[in-house]
Structure formats: C-alpha cells, structure tokens
Design a protein around this motif. Structure first.
Motif, mmCIF file in Angstrom:
data_model
loop_
_atom_site.group_PDB
_atom_site.id
_atom_site.type_symbol
_atom_site.label_atom_id
_atom_site.label_comp_id
_atom_site.label_asym_id
_atom_site.label_seq_id
_atom_site.Cartn_x
_atom_site.Cartn_y
_atom_site.Cartn_z
ATOM 1 N N ASP A 215 0.843 -1.205 0.000
ATOM 2 C CA ASP A 215 0.000 0.000 0.000
ATOM 3 C C ASP A 215 0.875 1.252 0.000
ATOM 4 O OD1 ASP A 215 -2.267 -1.571 0.019
ATOM 5 O OD2 ASP A 215 -2.411 -1.574 2.206
ATOM 6 N N VAL A 216 1.623 1.415 -1.080
ATOM 7 C CA VAL A 216 2.655 2.452 -1.149
ATOM 8 C C VAL A 216 2.137 3.673 -1.905
ATOM 9 C CG1 VAL A 216 5.060 2.947 -1.757
ATOM 10 C CG2 VAL A 216 4.359 0.590 -1.253
ATOM 11 N N ARG A 217 2.457 4.846 -1.404
ATOM 12 C CA ARG A 217 2.213 6.101 -2.118
ATOM 13 C C ARG A 217 3.541 6.856 -2.198
ATOM 14 N NH1 ARG A 217 -1.145 8.297 1.061
ATOM 15 N NH2 ARG A 217 0.196 9.848 2.069
ATOM 16 N N SER A 218 3.987 7.129 -3.431
ATOM 17 C CA SER A 218 5.273 7.786 -3.655
ATOM 18 C C SER A 218 5.062 9.160 -4.259
ATOM 19 C CB SER A 218 6.162 6.943 -4.588
ATOM 20 O OG SER A 218 6.371 5.641 -4.057
ATOM 21 N N THR A 219 5.801 10.117 -3.766
ATOM 22 C CA THR A 219 5.713 11.494 -4.255
ATOM 23 C C THR A 219 7.111 12.009 -4.550
ATOM 24 O OG1 THR A 219 3.755 11.893 -2.887
ATOM 25 C CG2 THR A 219 4.905 13.825 -3.759
ATOM 26 N N THR A 220 7.327 12.451 -5.794
ATOM 27 C CA THR A 220 8.614 13.035 -6.171
ATOM 28 C C THR A 220 8.446 14.539 -6.336
ATOM 29 O OG1 THR A 220 8.141 12.612 -8.517
ATOM 30 C CG2 THR A 220 9.406 10.932 -7.321
ATOM 31 N N LEU A 221 9.513 15.267 -6.012
ATOM 32 C CA LEU A 221 9.495 16.723 -6.086
ATOM 33 C C LEU A 221 10.603 17.180 -7.039
ATOM 34 C CD1 LEU A 221 8.948 15.771 -2.902
ATOM 35 C CD2 LEU A 221 8.633 18.218 -2.623
ATOM 36 N N ASP A 222 10.236 17.981 -8.043
ATOM 37 C CA ASP A 222 11.214 18.531 -8.972
ATOM 38 C C ASP A 222 10.788 19.939 -9.378
ATOM 39 O OD1 ASP A 222 9.120 18.192 -10.838
ATOM 40 O OD2 ASP A 222 9.897 16.242 -11.468
ATOM 41 N N ASP A 223 11.474 20.488 -10.380
ATOM 42 C CA ASP A 223 11.173 21.863 -10.793
ATOM 43 C C ASP A 223 9.775 22.011 -11.358
ATOM 44 O OD1 ASP A 223 13.700 22.537 -10.007
ATOM 45 O OD2 ASP A 223 14.592 22.309 -12.007
ATOM 46 N N GLN A 224 9.192 20.950 -11.900
ATOM 47 C CA GLN A 224 7.847 21.009 -12.477
ATOM 48 C C GLN A 224 6.746 20.830 -11.428
ATOM 49 O OE1 GLN A 224 10.377 19.196 -14.163
ATOM 50 N NE2 GLN A 224 10.603 21.109 -15.346
ATOM 51 N N GLY A 225 7.114 20.492 -10.203
ATOM 52 C CA GLY A 225 6.109 20.315 -9.153
ATOM 53 C C GLY A 225 6.226 18.965 -8.480
ATOM 54 N N THR A 226 5.106 18.453 -8.018
ATOM 55 C CA THR A 226 5.081 17.156 -7.347
ATOM 56 C C THR A 226 4.329 16.143 -8.198
ATOM 57 O OG1 THR A 226 3.051 17.707 -6.138
ATOM 58 C CG2 THR A 226 5.152 18.221 -5.061
ATOM 59 N N HIS A 227 4.750 14.901 -8.136
ATOM 60 C CA HIS A 227 4.131 13.828 -8.910
ATOM 61 C C HIS A 227 3.948 12.626 -7.987
ATOM 62 C CE1 HIS A 227 5.535 16.303 -12.317
ATOM 63 N NE2 HIS A 227 6.703 16.328 -11.684
ATOM 64 N N SER A 228 2.755 12.098 -7.940
ATOM 65 C CA SER A 228 2.442 10.997 -7.019
ATOM 66 C C SER A 228 2.033 9.751 -7.774
ATOM 67 C CB SER A 228 1.320 11.403 -6.058
ATOM 68 O OG SER A 228 1.734 12.463 -5.222
ATOM 69 N N THR A 229 2.438 8.616 -7.263
ATOM 70 C CA THR A 229 2.030 7.316 -7.786
ATOM 71 C C THR A 229 1.682 6.406 -6.618
ATOM 72 O OG1 THR A 229 4.312 6.493 -7.777
ATOM 73 C CG2 THR A 229 3.511 7.519 -9.816
ATOM 74 N N THR A 230 0.899 5.383 -6.898
ATOM 75 C CA THR A 230 0.543 4.406 -5.852
ATOM 76 C C THR A 230 0.825 2.996 -6.353
ATOM 77 O OG1 THR A 230 -1.756 4.281 -6.631
ATOM 78 C CG2 THR A 230 -1.253 5.891 -4.892
ATOM 79 N N ALA A 231 1.052 2.090 -5.423
ATOM 80 C CA ALA A 231 1.300 0.690 -5.772
ATOM 81 C C ALA A 231 0.870 -0.186 -4.604
ATOM 82 C CB ALA A 231 2.781 0.468 -6.082
ATOM 83 N N ALA A 232 0.267 -1.321 -4.933
ATOM 84 C CA ALA A 232 -0.154 -2.251 -3.884
ATOM 85 C C ALA A 232 1.060 -2.913 -3.237
ATOM 86 C CB ALA A 232 -1.089 -3.305 -4.456
#
Length: 366
Positions: A215-232
């Motif tokens: 039940d993972v939620r990943s968030t990356t931060l870069d110059d374009q903003g934040t991007h989130s993904t999820t994975a079981a």
C-alpha cells in the motif's frame, strides 16, 4: 464481618510472611541483576559501550526484574514465613486455638495482595519505560544508524534516505520470527539537504531476501512540481538489517497492557494473527490471579512437610513448586497455540487447575 477483621494473629502471620518474602525477592532480583551485569561486561568496549552504560542498563531494567521475580518470591517467601511459624510451634498453637488452615492461609495471602497492587503498577509503568531505554541503548551499540524514540517510533539513516516507522511489530512465520514495520515514511534527500522524494507505506516487511512495501504512495518533487504514484506492492531497496531490527523490538512480555492491546488491534484489523501479543496480554492480565493461586497452593506444605523441616528443605520445596509451575504454564500456553485454544483460556487453565487443587485440599482439611 468479624471473621474478616484484622487480629493480632493476622499481624503475626503477615509480618513473618512479609519478612521472608522481601528477603527472597531481594535475593532473587539481585542475583538476576548480577548475572545480567556480567553479561553486559562482555559488550563493554564495543561501539562506545562503556562500563557506566552497563551499570545504567542493569539499573533501568531492575523494575522489570522485580516484576518477573515477584511470583517466585511470593511462593518461596510464603513457604519460608509459614514454615518458620510451623517449626517454632506457633502454627500448631494457632490450629489448637481453633484457627482454620484456610484462615491462616488468608492471613498470609493478605500480605501478597497488598504487595501485588504495587507490583502490577510497577509492571505497567517503570518496568516498560526502563526496557525501552535499555533497548535503545542496545540498539545504539549494535548500529550507529538506528535509533528509537518513545513517541515517534523507529528512525534510521540509509545512505541519502531518512526512514521513520511508527511501529515495529514482531511476527512469527512458522519457526522464524520477523519484524513488520508499520506506517513507514522514507525521505530521500538531495546533497543540499532538500527532500527530492517521499514514500509512505502501510507496512514494510523483509521476506528473507529483500524488503517489500505494501500500500505504497510515492511522491517526487522537482522543478515542475510534485508527482504521485501508488502501488499495492513495491520492492524496497534498503540496507536495513532485519536481524538488528528484530533485536530492536521489545519482547511482547515486556510491553505494558495498553501497548499489547494496541498491537493486537492493529494485527486483527489487518487480518493477521496477534499470536505472541495475545498470549503476552493475557499473561499480564492474569498475573495477579496466578500469583495468588500459586501461593495458596503452597500453603499445604507449611502445615505438613515443612513442620519439621529446616530452611534448606523449605527452599528446595519452594523451588520445585516454582519450576513445576513454570513448565505447567508454558506447556498449557504452547498446547493452546498448537491446537488453536483462545489465549485467554490457555493462560487461565493452569490457574484453574491449581485453584481446584487448593479448593479440594482446604475443603477436605479445613
């Protein structure tokens, strides 16, 4: 009501039992502490672990040792106290004056009841606190990158990542024990110290080869903003040593009842077997009953076998009873685990057996 009133004979019996109990309690706890100190001396010099650390470790775990040793001290101390009255003829005089065996036993039990209230409070407050501090000391000795905090859980440094787990739960998989991390947060840092990625997982567990998050939620931060993904399910590349983590988890029998209940609720909410936590919870909940029943079952020896015996004989019988009780309880709990008995029933059975034996004796002999 008159039968329940404290009389001079109650003070006679109570003070005799109290003196013997306190003496045995101090000796057993002190002996156990000395053995632990000798074991700690073997770790002195490793990873900055000093002699003063070893002394502090023994001191802060002393309340837990007092809690553990009280049941044996109450048994042996009760035998010594009543045995001394029996050998001096005072117990015979009390019987001749019309005092029943059950009444004499109740006077001795009153001392144990008074002490057990304080012992239970000790086992739920100072003892768990000391064990947490001691566990943190041992963890720092084994790894410089791991640390435990009372309110925020486990903290670890793994290269450019900071890891935080709110809870570490011991699990039993067949013959092997593992550690499951709950509410896991992983902060990935850039060289300038800024966070470039944040991962949150409901749980993380080592499967014997690698760490796996669920039940993972990943968030990356870069110059374009934040991007989130999820994975079981997600593989987690981490250098965390599962063996060191397992040693960092406080053993369930050392946890207070509120923490045991919290872990049981967490495991049940995730459709997992609470196992050792449920057994430890009911062992703690039934601790006062077990102590009282065990002491009551030792009383017949004071009226018979100990009347002409010396100190050595009383100690020997007391130790035999304590060892027999230990193995009976362990056998019942293991039997319940294997055959699926509820932990409450498995822990209650030994006390019920001893209570029945005591009831039959006092009913027959008065």
């Amino acid at each position: 009501m008159a039968a329940l009133r404290v009389k001079r004979v109650d003070w006679l019996i109570g003070t005799s039992v109290l003196g013997s109990l306190l003496m045995v309690w101090l000796l057993l706890t002190g002996f156990d502490a000395v053995l632990q100190f000798l074991r700690q001396l073997g770790a002195v010099g490793r990873n900055g672990y000093t002699l003063s650390n070893a002394v502090v470790y023994v001191l802060i775990t002393f309340p837990r040792r007092m809690y553990e040793m009280f049941v044996h001290s109450a048994l042996i101390g009760g035998l010594l106290g009543l045995g001394s009255l029996a050998s001096s003829g005072e117990l015979t005089a009390l019987r001749a004056a019309g005092m029943s065996k059950l009444r004499i036993g109740a006077s001795a039990m009153g001392v144990v009841v008074a002490l057990i209230v304080g012992v239970v409070i000790l086992g739920e407050t100072a003892a768990p606190w000391g064990d947490r501090q001691a566990q943190a000391m041992q963890l720092r000795m084994k790894s410089h990158n791991l640390g435990m905090a009372n309110n925020t859980g486990l903290w670890a440094r793994d290269g450019d990542r900071i890891i935080n787990a709110k809870a570490a739960i011991a699990k039993q998989n067949g013959t092997h024990s593992t550690v499951q991390l709950a509410d896991v947060r992983v902060f990935t840092l850039m060289p300038n110290g800024e966070v470039s990625r944040f991962d949150w997982a409901k749980t993380a567990e080592h499967d014997g080869h690698q760490w796996v998050m669920s039940d993972v939620r990943s968030t990356t931060l870069d110059d374009q903003g934040t991007h989130s993904t999820t994975a079981a399910i997600q593989r987690w590349d981490s250098s965390l040593n599962p063996q060191v983590l397992e040693q960092s988890v406080i053993q369930p029998q050392y946890l207070p009842m509120r923490d045991l209940r919290r872990n049981i609720n967490y495991l049940e909410a995730n459709n997992q077997n609470p196992g050792v936590y449920a057994v430890a919870f009911w062992t703690r909940a039934l601790y006062p009953l077990n102590v009282l029943v065990l002491v009551l079952c030792a009383m017949p020896f004071a009226f018979g076998a100990l009347r002409s015996g010396g100190l050595g004989k009383r100690m020997f019988i007391g130790m035999l009873l304590a060892i027999g009780w230990y193995f009976l309880q362990k056998a019942m709990v293991n039997f319940g685990t294997v055959y699926g008995l509820p932990p409450l029933l498995a822990n209650l059975l030994p006390a019920m057996i001893l209570a029945l034996v005591a009831w039959l004796y006092f009913r027959k002999n008065g």
